[in-house]
Scaffold this active site. Structure first.
Site, PDB file in Angstrom:
ATOM      1  N   ASN A 187      58.073  16.598  25.095  1.00  0.00           N
ATOM      2  CA  ASN A 187      58.327  16.168  26.466  1.00  0.00           C
ATOM      3  C   ASN A 187      59.722  16.558  26.933  1.00  0.00           C
ATOM      4  O   ASN A 187      59.992  16.622  28.125  1.00  0.00           O
ATOM      5  CB  ASN A 187      58.168  14.645  26.550  1.00  0.00           C
ATOM      6  CG  ASN A 187      57.170  14.203  27.597  1.00  0.00           C
ATOM      7  OD1 ASN A 187      57.139  13.047  27.961  1.00  0.00           O
ATOM      8  ND2 ASN A 187      56.351  15.112  28.106  1.00  0.00           N
ATOM      9  N   ARG A 197      55.787  13.208  21.612  1.00  0.00           N
ATOM     10  CA  ARG A 197      54.851  13.481  22.701  1.00  0.00           C
ATOM     11  C   ARG A 197      55.118  14.871  23.259  1.00  0.00           C
ATOM     12  O   ARG A 197      56.246  15.327  23.303  1.00  0.00           O
ATOM     13  CB  ARG A 197      54.944  12.419  23.791  1.00  0.00           C
ATOM     14  CG  ARG A 197      56.303  12.229  24.445  1.00  0.00           C
ATOM     15  CD  ARG A 197      56.261  10.972  25.320  1.00  0.00           C
ATOM     16  NE  ARG A 197      57.321  10.942  26.302  1.00  0.00           N
ATOM     17  CZ  ARG A 197      58.309  10.062  26.310  1.00  0.00           C
ATOM     18  NH1 ARG A 197      58.405   9.157  25.357  1.00  0.00           N
ATOM     19  NH2 ARG A 197      59.208  10.066  27.282  1.00  0.00           N
ATOM     20  N   SER A 198      54.040  15.525  23.648  1.00  0.00           N
ATOM     21  CA  SER A 198      54.115  16.916  24.049  1.00  0.00           C
ATOM     22  C   SER A 198      54.262  17.052  25.553  1.00  0.00           C
ATOM     23  O   SER A 198      54.167  16.069  26.299  1.00  0.00           O
ATOM     24  CB  SER A 198      52.838  17.638  23.592  1.00  0.00           C
ATOM     25  OG  SER A 198      52.859  19.001  23.955  1.00  0.00           O
ATOM     26  N   GLN A 199      54.483  18.266  25.976  1.00  0.00           N
ATOM     27  CA  GLN A 199      54.233  18.681  27.355  1.00  0.00           C
ATOM     28  C   GLN A 199      52.822  19.271  27.397  1.00  0.00           C
ATOM     29  O   GLN A 199      52.264  19.624  26.357  1.00  0.00           O
ATOM     30  CB  GLN A 199      55.228  19.759  27.783  1.00  0.00           C
ATOM     31  CG  GLN A 199      56.618  19.246  28.099  1.00  0.00           C
ATOM     32  CD  GLN A 199      56.716  18.606  29.467  1.00  0.00           C
ATOM     33  OE1 GLN A 199      55.805  18.680  30.280  1.00  0.00           O
ATOM     34  NE2 GLN A 199      57.840  17.955  29.739  1.00  0.00           N
ATOM     35  N   ARG A 217      59.418   3.330  25.952  1.00  0.00           N
ATOM     36  CA  ARG A 217      60.035   4.653  26.019  1.00  0.00           C
ATOM     37  C   ARG A 217      61.558   4.465  26.119  1.00  0.00           C
ATOM     38  O   ARG A 217      62.015   3.750  27.008  1.00  0.00           O
ATOM     39  CB  ARG A 217      59.534   5.417  27.245  1.00  0.00           C
ATOM     40  CG  ARG A 217      58.089   5.882  27.175  1.00  0.00           C
ATOM     41  CD  ARG A 217      57.613   6.379  28.527  1.00  0.00           C
ATOM     42  NE  ARG A 217      57.639   5.306  29.513  1.00  0.00           N
ATOM     43  CZ  ARG A 217      57.886   5.463  30.814  1.00  0.00           C
ATOM     44  NH1 ARG A 217      58.152   6.653  31.306  1.00  0.00           N
ATOM     45  NH2 ARG A 217      57.882   4.435  31.635  1.00  0.00           N
ATOM     46  N   PRO A 218      62.336   5.084  25.252  1.00  0.00           N
ATOM     47  CA  PRO A 218      63.794   4.868  25.299  1.00  0.00           C
ATOM     48  C   PRO A 218      64.412   5.198  26.647  1.00  0.00           C
ATOM     49  O   PRO A 218      65.341   4.506  27.085  1.00  0.00           O
ATOM     50  CB  PRO A 218      64.307   5.811  24.203  1.00  0.00           C
ATOM     51  CG  PRO A 218      63.185   5.848  23.212  1.00  0.00           C
ATOM     52  CD  PRO A 218      61.935   5.843  24.054  1.00  0.00           C
ATOM     53  N   GLY A 265      52.534  14.749  32.052  1.00  0.00           N
ATOM     54  CA  GLY A 265      53.347  15.229  33.162  1.00  0.00           C
ATOM     55  C   GLY A 265      53.156  14.392  34.417  1.00  0.00           C
ATOM     56  O   GLY A 265      54.012  14.384  35.286  1.00  0.00           O
ATOM     57  N   ASP A 273      53.480  11.225  35.272  1.00  0.00           N
ATOM     58  CA  ASP A 273      53.943   9.869  35.010  1.00  0.00           C
ATOM     59  C   ASP A 273      54.620   9.302  36.270  1.00  0.00           C
ATOM     60  O   ASP A 273      55.772   9.597  36.500  1.00  0.00           O
ATOM     61  CB  ASP A 273      54.891   9.823  33.802  1.00  0.00           C
ATOM     62  CG  ASP A 273      55.936  10.951  33.800  1.00  0.00           C
ATOM     63  OD1 ASP A 273      55.771  11.954  34.524  1.00  0.00           O
ATOM     64  OD2 ASP A 273      56.918  10.817  33.069  1.00  0.00           O
ATOM     65  N   GLU A 316      62.347  17.630  43.413  1.00  0.00           N
ATOM     66  CA  GLU A 316      61.229  17.746  42.471  1.00  0.00           C
ATOM     67  C   GLU A 316      59.885  17.447  43.129  1.00  0.00           C
ATOM     68  O   GLU A 316      58.840  17.893  42.650  1.00  0.00           O
ATOM     69  CB  GLU A 316      61.432  16.793  41.294  1.00  0.00           C
ATOM     70  CG  GLU A 316      61.502  15.330  41.714  1.00  0.00           C
ATOM     71  CD  GLU A 316      61.505  14.365  40.541  1.00  0.00           C
ATOM     72  OE1 GLU A 316      61.169  14.773  39.421  1.00  0.00           O
ATOM     73  OE2 GLU A 316      61.831  13.187  40.765  1.00  0.00           O
ATOM     74  N   GLU A 356      59.609   5.580  39.018  1.00  0.00           N
ATOM     75  CA  GLU A 356      60.589   4.856  38.214  1.00  0.00           C
ATOM     76  C   GLU A 356      62.039   5.194  38.533  1.00  0.00           C
ATOM     77  O   GLU A 356      62.941   4.488  38.112  1.00  0.00           O
ATOM     78  CB  GLU A 356      60.360   5.165  36.727  1.00  0.00           C
ATOM     79  CG  GLU A 356      58.986   4.774  36.215  1.00  0.00           C
ATOM     80  CD  GLU A 356      58.859   5.061  34.729  1.00  0.00           C
ATOM     81  OE1 GLU A 356      58.650   4.096  33.980  1.00  0.00           O
ATOM     82  OE2 GLU A 356      58.989   6.228  34.331  1.00  0.00           O
TER      83      GLU A 356
END
Length: 552
Positions: free
Chosen positions: A181, A190-192, A255-256, A288, A290, A483, A498
């Site tokens: 990620n 975790r992946s992209q 998630r940190p 992706g 999220d 974005e 978020e």
């Protein structure tokens, strides 16, 4: 707990599935960046507006010394350090975010690339030149101390320079057998989405560098193996079993980079359900998207993120990406003279294509839909991802483009004049209405543009024109790229989710420059043109088609 024990635990989880009572391993073993009391106290004190800021801050001294000092401080305050002293502790033991990076300009960067000359509209041409300059701003390389003292950084060392997306995202994205990620330790599990093979194809198209392909083909195979081994799910339908893939991250804890939000969300659930929630949030991040109503479908509360169930859905876009990657791998291995591997990936692609048709395709609607594993039905809500197989070329019906156009008309998507919406639901999540995202514009535009139908190609151009004007208008007002964009009222920086909308921004710049390169002789910076109602679409397109034919 030792790393070996975590690995054994993970193997058991992959075999047994994710239950609500199981204790899951943390994202990594760092008691500063991934789990532990220090992370918990700092993030829950909300010292920073964005939780990601803290976990991206390098350490000033060795982690063992930081943890020892923190443990003593925490014990002195009965494990509840006052905010001011906690702030002072962080300032003393951590450096500011971004200190591990330095500027870098790509060696092959040119001040005036040729594609700029293809842009007819003078304002768009100037704008494209300004966007091209942003690659220098987004270019980074790591300082030597990230290599000499890796334990002091959440950033994973890379000897190669890279482009960051921008804003809060100051890391790279490609390593470790799969594509995490992000290039930080807390992202490693975790992946992209699997797009590395597609990137290689783009590179080969422009360079014809077969030697580079030969040197890296096994890395591409590793990424696809990761998805096969860790993210495969079987779907039974009408007496047949089909193997497809899903997003799935069986690791526990918040998630940190969003620690406080995940913790507060989990507090609304029974304790036994919290680990499963955190795993589903990580799966959503892996996608992706999220976050989105797409992952809330069928949950106990379809309007609340606490009902997220990403891993219970078979996503259209993920499987289309893998289908295209399998096709490309077959071509790559043929190019390298390895017929057995070429046959292997050709067979995998054929099996996935059959599964896409059987499980995700809906003939009546003319689109593909995510499949709900628990409720055994398709989610027929609109998302641009529903047309990803058209973009990926993963279909066998030659009439798919015509059906896709009708699907867009029936869904009234072509009435949105500032961009294709991410969904038709307003949840407050950032991957929902009213936001529009550059990669999703690309999926639909290039999917239609590939079709042999002139009408599909003209709709693709009009969608490109709408998106260019939205980006150009916002840039004219804000002198920045974003974005995501809010397309509800004239186009503006997006919102929801978020964190605050981020400037930069890699994929927005890239899609705009790609569209200007493709359609630069036709695109204009003038007033926004609304689409007419679907039944009038043909009349709208006819003059453009005639002009196109006469000017050839």
């Amino acid at each position: 707990m030792p790393g070996r024990t975590w690995k054994l635990c993970l193997l058991l989880l992959l075999g047994l599935g994710l239950g609500s009572q199981e204790a899951l391993p943390p994202p990594c073993e760092s008691e500063i960046y991934c789990h532990g009391e220090l992370l918990h106290q700092v993030q829950m004190a909300k010292l920073y507006q964005d939780d990601k800021q803290f976990v991206d801050m390098p350490l000033s001294i060795a982690p063992e010394q930081v943890l020892q000092t923190f443990t003593e401080l925490s014990r002195d305050h009965n494990h509840s350090i006052p905010r001011e002293q906690l702030q002072a502790f962080v300032q003393e033991h951590f450096q500011a975010k971004g200190q591990e990076l330095q500027p870098w300009t790509p060696a092959d960067w040119k001040d005036s690339p040729q594609f700029l000359q293809k842009i007819s509209d003078a304002k768009l041409r100037v704008w494209a030149g300004q966007l091209h300059q942003l690659w220098k701003k987004l270019g980074k390389k790591m300082k030597p101390e990230v290599l000499s003292h890796p334990e002091r950084f959440s950033l994973i060392y890379s000897e190669h320079p890279f482009i960051v997306p921008g804003g809060r995202f100051v890391e790279f994205y490609y390593c470790y057998g799969h594509v995490p990620n992000g290039g930080r330790v807390y992202y490693l599990q975790r992946s992209q989405p699997p797009l590395l093979t597609l990137m290689m194809d783009c590179y080969l198209t422009h360079t014809n560098d077969t030697t580079f392909l030969q040197e890296n083909i096994e890395t591409l195979a590793l990424e696809l193996d990761f998805w096969t081994k860790n993210r495969t799910v079987s779907v039974s339908l009408e007496g047949k079993n089909y193997l497809l893939n899903r997003y799935y991250v069986p690791y526990g804890g918040p998630r940190p980079e969003s620690y406080s939000k995940d913790t507060e969300l989990a507090d609304t659930l029974p304790e036994g359900d919290r680990e499963a929630l955190w795993a589903e949030l990580k799966a959503g991040a892996e996608s992706g998207w999220d976050f989105s109503s797409r992952w809330l479908i069928g949950g106990p509360n379809p309007n609340s993120l606490s009902g997220i169930r990403t891993s219970k859905l078979v996503p259209v876009d993920l499987n289309a990406f893998l289908c295209q990657a399998e096709e490309l791998m077959s071509k790559f291995y043929s190019r390298l003279g390895n017929d057995s591997q070429a046959t292997k990936y050709r067979t995998l692609r054929a099996q996935r294509l059959a599964a896409l048709n059987a499980v995700l395709w809906d003939e009546e609607t003319g689109a593909w839909f995510d499949y709900d594993l628990e409720n055994k039905k398709k989610n027929q809500d609109f998302y641009p991802s529903n047309l990803t197989p058209l973009w990926a070329g993963c279909f066998s019906d030659p009439g798919v483009a015509d059906k896709a156009l009708k699907y867009l008309e029936d869904s009234r998507i072509l009435t949105y004049q500032y961009g294709i919406p991410t969904s038709l639901q307003k949840t407050g999540q950032q991957w929902d209405l009213p936001n529009a995202w550059a990669p999703l514009q690309d999926l639909v535009i290039r999917g239609l543009a590939k079709a042999p139908l002139p009408r599909a190609q003209e709709v693709a151009f009009q969608l490109a024109q709408n998106w260019i004007r939205t980006n150009f208008d916002v840039y004219s007002q804000k002198s920045a790229m974003y974005e995501k964009y809010d397309i509800s009222n004239g186009g503006q920086p997006g919102g929801g989710g978020e964190y605050e909308v981020q400037e930069g921004f890699g994929w927005t710049n890239g899609v705009v420059l790609m569209l200007l390169d493709r359609y630069g002789d036709r695109l204009t910076s003038g007033a926004q043109l609304a689409f007419l109602e679907p039944h009038c679409l043909a009349a709208t397109l006819l003059p453009s088609l005639l002009f196109s034919l006469l000017s050839r």
